[in-house]
Design a protein around this motif. Structure first.
Motif, PDB file in Angstrom:
ATOM      1  N   SER A 127      -3.300   1.305  -4.585  1.00 37.06           N
ATOM      2  CA  SER A 127      -3.936   2.439  -3.911  1.00 37.06           C
ATOM      3  C   SER A 127      -4.403   3.468  -4.933  1.00 37.06           C
ATOM      4  O   SER A 127      -5.505   4.021  -4.830  1.00 37.06           O
ATOM      5  CB  SER A 127      -2.978   3.081  -2.907  1.00 37.06           C
ATOM      6  N   THR A 128      -3.567   3.708  -5.948  1.00 39.78           N
ATOM      7  CA  THR A 128      -3.941   4.645  -7.006  1.00 39.78           C
ATOM      8  C   THR A 128      -5.155   4.145  -7.776  1.00 39.78           C
ATOM      9  O   THR A 128      -6.069   4.929  -8.099  1.00 39.78           O
ATOM     10  CB  THR A 128      -2.760   4.856  -7.963  1.00 39.78           C
ATOM     11  N   TRP A 148       0.864  -1.191   0.000  1.00 38.89           N
ATOM     12  CA  TRP A 148       0.000   0.000   0.000  1.00 38.89           C
ATOM     13  C   TRP A 148       0.894   1.232   0.000  1.00 38.89           C
ATOM     14  O   TRP A 148       1.332   1.702   1.042  1.00 38.89           O
ATOM     15  CB  TRP A 148      -0.879  -0.036   1.232  1.00 38.89           C
ATOM     16  N   THR A 149       1.210   1.723  -1.207  1.00 36.14           N
ATOM     17  CA  THR A 149       2.065   2.905  -1.326  1.00 36.14           C
ATOM     18  C   THR A 149       1.468   3.860  -2.354  1.00 36.14           C
ATOM     19  O   THR A 149       0.686   3.458  -3.219  1.00 36.14           O
ATOM     20  CB  THR A 149       3.500   2.533  -1.757  1.00 36.14           C
ATOM     21  N   ARG A 150       1.859   5.123  -2.255  1.00 32.39           N
ATOM     22  CA  ARG A 150       1.394   6.140  -3.186  1.00 32.39           C
ATOM     23  C   ARG A 150       2.583   6.897  -3.756  1.00 32.39           C
ATOM     24  O   ARG A 150       3.663   6.925  -3.155  1.00 32.39           O
ATOM     25  CB  ARG A 150       0.427   7.106  -2.478  1.00 32.39           C
ATOM     26  N   MET A 193      -8.348   8.136  -2.624  1.00 32.14           N
ATOM     27  CA  MET A 193      -7.558   7.020  -2.094  1.00 32.14           C
ATOM     28  C   MET A 193      -7.842   6.820  -0.610  1.00 32.14           C
ATOM     29  O   MET A 193      -7.923   5.684  -0.124  1.00 32.14           O
ATOM     30  CB  MET A 193      -6.065   7.260  -2.346  1.00 32.14           C
ATOM     31  N   LYS A 194      -8.013   7.922   0.095  1.00 30.97           N
ATOM     32  CA  LYS A 194      -8.347   7.808   1.515  1.00 30.97           C
ATOM     33  C   LYS A 194      -9.790   7.334   1.713  1.00 30.97           C
ATOM     34  O   LYS A 194     -10.087   6.615   2.674  1.00 30.97           O
ATOM     35  CB  LYS A 194      -8.117   9.147   2.221  1.00 30.97           C
ATOM     36  N   LYS A 195     -10.675   7.713   0.801  1.00 25.02           N
ATOM     37  CA  LYS A 195     -12.064   7.262   0.889  1.00 25.02           C
ATOM     38  C   LYS A 195     -12.149   5.743   0.810  1.00 25.02           C
ATOM     39  O   LYS A 195     -13.018   5.118   1.432  1.00 25.02           O
ATOM     40  CB  LYS A 195     -12.884   7.888  -0.230  1.00 25.02           C
TER      41      LYS A 195
END
Length: 603
Positions: free
Chosen positions: A586-587, A110-112, A143-145
């Protein structure tokens, strides 16, 4: 799913096909499955007046340990759960052929990427899409949603885990957390220290806030309340609602064989999809779409489906007897994929890893760290030299890559943006992923993140059951190979750093017999020979239905609508126009969440 609750009615549409009429609603959307597809289906079906039909080529494997057990990562490769596309140079690209797509079989990291990389999306779109906000701020919120993050406990913090609460969501469907079996050392802290010692890169608290240029301990898409099982788009978005949301039909083990259209360009309308059992047996079926068709078949499957449906290069389609619906010669072009090599060390007899993993310490060096004097440089080339070189050379690279579908003028614009991100915004160009137990007792899996080499996905048959030709054109731009060589040399120096003195007993892969130590970490020629012999695909393909201005080779606009169509959208990794310095999932969740809101808005 309880299909009887949908009141499906079947009436013959022709001797060889059957039409399935989704009678519950007057607003039916038809989707093709995958990571993004399941996400969008869930969001659209929140409105009970809308019916969503999700078609998945694979099976529902949520109870298969090769899927839900992240510790068994790679067990699904080469099985029925994997598309396993063949590419040029006999490399295999993996992709999830199961409910949830690649989120069901990936490494779960899980990286951005960098803020500037997301902001660059808008630079590739036209003024008519300026209000769509394809930028970091918008995608960050989505992404946070998608996320429910579980902060690390004290034991995990002691082992290196950390977080910034501003960088995470806490009420979304996808669980992200550090593993209960997180390695406690000494190897992962040694890696973080060694990378800092060698390159000067910073150890960051949390790389998920728009600055990935650091070394960091990273979370995974796992659910700590469910014994660290995988949190895929299927378990996150479908499992919680499948027994109650009767307006969402999920059909597994069936493959969409074509999108059905009415009208002609520039206002072609998608009227539904044709589909068939995934083993290509039995009858074909049609599903009508009263509102939209959304394709989320991934960077390989999406361009294939568009092409067999009549959207693509006329020269390709007409030679296969496919009726041209939309002349979009860049469908399947602009393919970008990364190449990986693995360096390994054997461990001293006294070494015993504390924990069971999975590994989660990663470094993302930029050009200046990768080519630092003690990093990946060969002793004669500096980061400034490399920056000057790529600034001078990228127009000629555009010329060389134009044979793969985008014209040189368009690629010059795209490459100019990519070079600016690398030189001016410190976008990481290399990933060093520290591993325990692979390819030896300890190791580094390393790959170049932002390739300039461009490939293509091209059908050779009018049937989706014949896999397309996938040509990555590996290392066809010399800079991509130079980055890979520097990454290998840097990885050697990291693993040989004094931080590993009590852990490592020496390099085994490739070993100094294969790449001799010459006082500068190994010669370029020796590294090149080894890299090209044994590299593998990272399986992060993007770009084949790119979200860009049409004159740049775009396939979809800022509303994710395929050009010259009224109601056909694409939402998956294929729409990403340029690669990112991050693992993709995540993207992709952010793109899917944003896509759902775009569709709901009716624009």
């Amino acid at each position: 799913m309880h299909q009887e609750s949908y009141a499906l009615s079947e009436t013959p549409a022709s001797p060889s096909s059957t039409r399935i009429k989704l009678a519950r609603s007057t607003q039916t959307r038809v989707r093709c499955g995958g990571t993004a597809g399941t996400t969008i289906a869930a969001r659209l079906s929140e409105d009970p007046s809308k019916t969503v039909f999700l078609v998945e080529a694979g099976n529902d494997d949520r109870t298969n340990p090769d899927v839900f057990d992240v510790y068994k990562y790679s067990a699904a490769f080469g099985t029925s759960l994997d598309w396993a596309w063949s590419t040029d140079l006999d490399r295999t690209m993996h992709g999830g052929r199961t409910l949830g797509g690649s989120s069901s079989i990936n490494g779960a990291h899980w990286t951005r990427a960098m803020k500037a990389q997301y902001d660059a999306f808008s630079q590739l779109l036209g003024e008519e899409d300026s209000d769509m906000n394809w930028n970091f701020d918008s995608l960050f919120s989505y992404m946070k949603k998608a996320e429910t993050f579980t902060p690390p406990d004290q034991d995990q913090r002691t082992k290196g885990a950390n977080y910034n609460p501003d960088f995470h969501g806490f009420s979304g469907p996808v669980h992200a957390a550090y593993p209960r079996g997180m390695y406690g050392g000494p190897q992962q802290p040694a890696f973080a220290n060694a990378v800092q010692n060698v390159t000067g890169i910073a150890l960051c608290q949390d790389l998920n806030g728009g600055d990935a240029n650091c070394v960091s301990f990273t979370p995974h898409t796992i659910n700590p309340s469910d014994n660290d099982t995988r949190s895929s788009s299927a378990t996150a978005y479908l499992s919680p609602v499948e027994d109650e949301r009767t307006n969402w039909i999920t059909l597994v083990n069936h493959q969409v064989t074509g999108v059905l259209f009415a009208g002609s360009a520039p206002s072609v309308r998608a009227t539904g999809v044709e589909f068939k059992k995934s083993d290509n047996t039995g009858e074909s079926f049609n599903a009508s779409a009263r509102q939209e068709v959304i394709v989320s078949a991934g960077a390989i499957g999406t361009p294939q489906l568009l092409q067999v449906s009549g959207i693509g290069d006329p020269a390709v389609l007409e030679s296969l007897g496919i009726n041209l619906k939309v002349n979009l010669s860049t469908v399947g072009r602009n393919l970008q994929e990364q190449a990986m090599n693995n360096l390994g060390h054997s461990a001293r007899p006294s070494f015993s890893p504390d924990g069971i993993g999975p590994a989660n310490c990663i470094a993302f060096p930029s050009l200046k760290e990768l080519f630092s004097e003690n990093g990946g440089s060969n002793g004669s080339v500096t980061a400034d030299d490399i920056a000057d070189y790529i600034m001078a050379m990228y127009p000629s690279w555009a010329e060389s890559q134009a044979v793969n579908g985008l014209n040189s003028e368009a690629l010059t614009t795209i490459f100019g943006i990519q070079v600016g991100l690398i030189v001016n915004d410190d976008a990481p160009v290399m990933e060093l992923f520290f591993d325990t137990g692979f390819p030896d007792d300890i190791g580094i899996d390393m790959w170049h993140l932002l390739p300039f080499s461009r490939g293509n996905v091209t059908i050779s048959d009018s049937s989706v059951f014949t896999k397309p030709e996938v040509n990555v054109n590996w290392f066809s731009v010399d800079f991509d190979l130079a980055v890979q060589i520097a990454g290998a040399r840097l990885s050697r120096r990291v693993l040989n750093n004094t931080a590993f003195d009590t852990i490592s007993s020496g390099e085994t892969i490739p070993g100094t017999g294969t790449v001799p130590e010459d006082g500068h970490g190994g010669s370029d020629d020796s590294w090149q020979a080894w890299i090209q012999d044994v590299f593998s695909a990272v399986s992060h393909p993007i770009g084949t239905a790119a979200m860009m201005r049409r004159e740049l080779g775009g396939v979809v606009d800022g509303k994710l609508r395929v050009y010259d169509t009224a109601n056909l959208r694409v939402a998956d990794a294929s729409v990403l126009p340029i690669h990112l310095s991050a693992h993709l999932q995540s993207t992709i969740y952010g793109v899917a969440e944003k896509a759902a809101d775009i569709i709901k808005s009716g624009i």
